[in-house]
Design a protein around this motif. Structure first.
Motif, PDB file in Angstrom:
ATOM      1  N   ALA A   1       1.348  -1.269  -0.290  1.00 28.56           N
ATOM      2  CA  ALA A   1      -0.413   0.310  -0.062  1.00 28.56           C
ATOM      3  C   ALA A   1       1.293   1.008  -0.128  1.00 28.56           C
ATOM      4  O   ALA A   1       0.767   2.121  -1.173  1.00 28.56           O
ATOM      5  N   ARG A   2       1.924   1.239   1.361  1.00 27.14           N
ATOM      6  CA  ARG A   2       2.500   2.401   0.592  1.00 27.14           C
ATOM      7  C   ARG A   2       3.672   2.650  -0.965  1.00 27.14           C
ATOM      8  O   ARG A   2       4.437   3.730  -0.960  1.00 27.14           O
ATOM      9  N   LEU A   3       3.720   1.396  -0.926  1.00 29.45           N
ATOM     10  CA  LEU A   3       4.785   1.964  -2.908  1.00 29.45           C
ATOM     11  C   LEU A   3       3.644   2.445  -3.365  1.00 29.45           C
ATOM     12  O   LEU A   3       3.960   2.972  -4.742  1.00 29.45           O
ATOM     13  N   VAL A   4       2.326   1.712  -3.561  1.00 30.96           N
ATOM     14  CA  VAL A   4       1.443   2.100  -4.324  1.00 30.96           C
ATOM     15  C   VAL A   4       1.268   3.386  -3.990  1.00 30.96           C
ATOM     16  O   VAL A   4       1.684   4.719  -5.591  1.00 30.96           O
ATOM     17  N   GLU A   5       1.218   3.863  -2.671  1.00 32.10           N
ATOM     18  CA  GLU A   5       1.051   5.371  -2.620  1.00 32.10           C
ATOM     19  C   GLU A   5       2.170   6.222  -3.019  1.00 32.10           C
ATOM     20  O   GLU A   5       2.525   6.807  -4.106  1.00 32.10           O
ATOM     21  N   GLN A   6       3.716   5.571  -2.984  1.00 34.27           N
ATOM     22  CA  GLN A   6       5.028   6.236  -3.753  1.00 34.27           C
ATOM     23  C   GLN A   6       4.382   6.655  -5.779  1.00 34.27           C
ATOM     24  O   GLN A   6       5.251   7.292  -5.872  1.00 34.27           O
ATOM     25  N   LEU A   7       4.441   5.494  -5.745  1.00 35.29           N
ATOM     26  CA  LEU A   7       3.791   5.634  -7.442  1.00 35.29           C
ATOM     27  C   LEU A   7       2.588   7.077  -7.592  1.00 35.29           C
ATOM     28  O   LEU A   7       3.192   7.462  -8.614  1.00 35.29           O
ATOM     29  N   ASP A   8       1.541   7.313  -7.176  1.00 31.91           N
ATOM     30  CA  ASP A   8       0.533   8.465  -6.784  1.00 31.91           C
ATOM     31  C   ASP A   8       0.159   8.390  -7.980  1.00 31.91           C
ATOM     32  O   ASP A   8       0.155   8.998  -8.928  1.00 31.91           O
ATOM     33  N   ASP A   9       0.102   7.327  -8.636  1.00 36.09           N
ATOM     34  CA  ASP A   9      -1.052   7.182  -9.931  1.00 36.09           C
ATOM     35  C   ASP A   9      -0.591   7.743 -11.664  1.00 36.09           C
ATOM     36  O   ASP A   9      -0.756   8.083 -12.122  1.00 36.09           O
ATOM     37  N   ARG A  10       1.026   7.472 -10.940  1.00 32.31           N
ATOM     38  CA  ARG A  10       1.690   7.370 -12.080  1.00 32.31           C
ATOM     39  C   ARG A  10       2.327   6.397 -12.792  1.00 32.31           C
ATOM     40  O   ARG A  10       3.217   4.984 -11.695  1.00 32.31           O
ATOM     41  N   PRO A  11       2.730   6.602 -13.587  1.00 34.14           N
ATOM     42  CA  PRO A  11       3.774   5.045 -13.729  1.00 34.14           C
ATOM     43  C   PRO A  11       5.332   4.872 -13.719  1.00 34.14           C
ATOM     44  O   PRO A  11       6.023   6.212 -13.736  1.00 34.14           O
ATOM     45  N   GLY A  12       5.745   3.885 -13.637  1.00 41.82           N
ATOM     46  CA  GLY A  12       6.660   3.953 -13.086  1.00 41.82           C
ATOM     47  C   GLY A  12       7.329   2.681 -12.511  1.00 41.82           C
ATOM     48  O   GLY A  12       6.483   1.194 -12.608  1.00 41.82           O
ATOM     49  N   PHE A  13       8.774   2.387 -12.320  1.00 47.13           N
ATOM     50  CA  PHE A  13       9.731   0.727 -12.162  1.00 47.13           C
ATOM     51  C   PHE A  13       9.740   1.517 -10.697  1.00 47.13           C
ATOM     52  O   PHE A  13      10.473   1.536 -10.435  1.00 47.13           O
ATOM     53  N   PHE A  14       9.405  -0.239  -9.745  1.00 45.34           N
ATOM     54  CA  PHE A  14      10.539  -0.273  -8.777  1.00 45.34           C
ATOM     55  C   PHE A  14      11.840  -0.609  -8.882  1.00 45.34           C
ATOM     56  O   PHE A  14      11.714  -2.273  -9.854  1.00 45.34           O
ATOM     57  N   LYS A  15      13.225  -0.106  -9.145  1.00 41.00           N
ATOM     58  CA  LYS A  15      14.460  -0.857  -8.932  1.00 41.00           C
ATOM     59  C   LYS A  15      14.989  -1.324  -7.943  1.00 41.00           C
ATOM     60  O   LYS A  15      15.313  -0.041  -6.560  1.00 41.00           O
ATOM     61  N   LEU A  16      14.628  -2.270  -7.137  1.00 42.37           N
ATOM     62  CA  LEU A  16      15.797  -3.218  -6.052  1.00 42.37           C
ATOM     63  C   LEU A  16      17.449  -2.411  -6.328  1.00 42.37           C
ATOM     64  O   LEU A  16      18.261  -3.072  -7.027  1.00 42.37           O
TER      65      LEU A  16
END
Length: 120
Positions: free
Chosen positions: A11-26
């Motif tokens: 839920a916190r990561l989805v919030e970080q995306l802020d309804d914008r496209p993007g990828f999380f990179k470890l």
């Protein structure tokens, strides 16, 4: 590689995306940190050619295929209430209990490997 993301962390990561496209990179950052290295989560606009997908439920996660060697094949990502960072662990170790998310989507021409961004 698999990252089991807790419901709260997701839920916190989805919030970080802020309804914008993007990828999380470890990303395992060794540049200028004054130690052996530090694990961070980056949000990027697009994948690099050397990135491979990470199974992380519904979240778009990637990792550089060479950096996979720093991590075990099955990881857990968790978060706590009222704590702004994340904890990444496996069955045998803790990779970090204060892992920050850095959104680089609005920074032009920056890759994780470049020196044009830094952990703050």
């Amino acid at each position: 590689m698999i990252i089991q993301v807790s419901p709260q962390a997701e839920a916190r990561l989805v919030e970080q995306l802020d309804d914008r496209p993007g990828f999380f990179k470890l990303f395992y950052d060794t540049d200028g940190c004054g130690c052996d290295g530090i694990t961070v989560l980056l949000i990027l606009n697009e994948r690099d050619s050397e990135d491979v997908s990470v199974e992380a439920g519904s979240l778009p996660f990637v990792i550089n295929k060479q950096q996979q060697t720093y991590f075990e094949p099955c990881l857990r990502l968790q978060s706590e209430n009222n704590f702004p960072s994340f904890r990444l662990s496996s069955d045998s170790m803790i990779y970090g209990s204060n892992i920050k998310v850095h959104d680089l989507r609005d920074v032009t021409n920056v890759t994780p490997e470049s020196a044009d961004w830094s952990i703050q």
